[in-house]
Design a protein around this motif. Sequence first.
Motif: not given
Length: 280
Positions: A117-120, A137, A254, A257, A262-263, A265-266
Amino acid sequence: MDRDRPLGEFLRARRQVTAVDQMGVRQLGQRRTPGLRREEVAMLSGVSIDYYTRLEQGRERRPSEQVLEALARALRLDADAREHLYELAHPRAGRRGPIRDGGDQVSSTVLRLVDGWKCAFAVVVNRRLDVLARNRQAAAFFHGVEHNDNLLRLTFLNPVARELYVDWDKEARFKVAYVRAKAGADLEDPSLVELVEELSHGSEDFRRLWARHEVRGNRRKSLRLHHPVTGDMTLDFEILSIDAASGLCIFVGVAEPGSPSEDALARLGDLMTADGPARR
């Protein structure tokens, strides 16, 4: 720990935090203690004062479902608290095994899932909120933070938690209520007893919240976090049970979007690129 009469302690705690003015009960004279009186709960439940007193004192431990339903209505228990009430009154033997440090195994399948999970933001926890695994993360967020191996210890014993969790009061209350719900009637578990005693000695806030006997199941909505490098982020959270491992869950969050969260978290995940995903 309230191991000898958990049902009675639960009823007493919920009675004391039930607001009198919301129950249609006429107040007579001065009240020395908050919440409802025993006789008021008995009246609202349709049972005798003597019977209700025996329930709270642990002298009556097997009330009927009709009585339990009446008590749930009288105390205005939500779905989680109602389920907890039934569990305390009629515990299911063998439903839970002891929780031992180091005894919780996370399967390779779950590890690959969480790591992927790369976006969580994801952590695997047991019933007492020991962190058994985390993705990139989460590893970056908790990196170098004392007590990051257990979310309760982190929340109540590390002052930094009040900066990490934007809504610290809300988060602290949720975590205590979650552990209460997961423990159910199984208050004899040595590792849970040890943790509760440690936190009770180290945190007045924990003692106060634990004494309220609030419970929360696998439901939550959002979490606001703050990281000193990437800043604030608001995450929509879910709690996913792992059916193959009783008591283990994945906390996963999450971001909306295209949002600043979101930014953030990335960028949080990028902080651990060199070290890779971390787990205990």
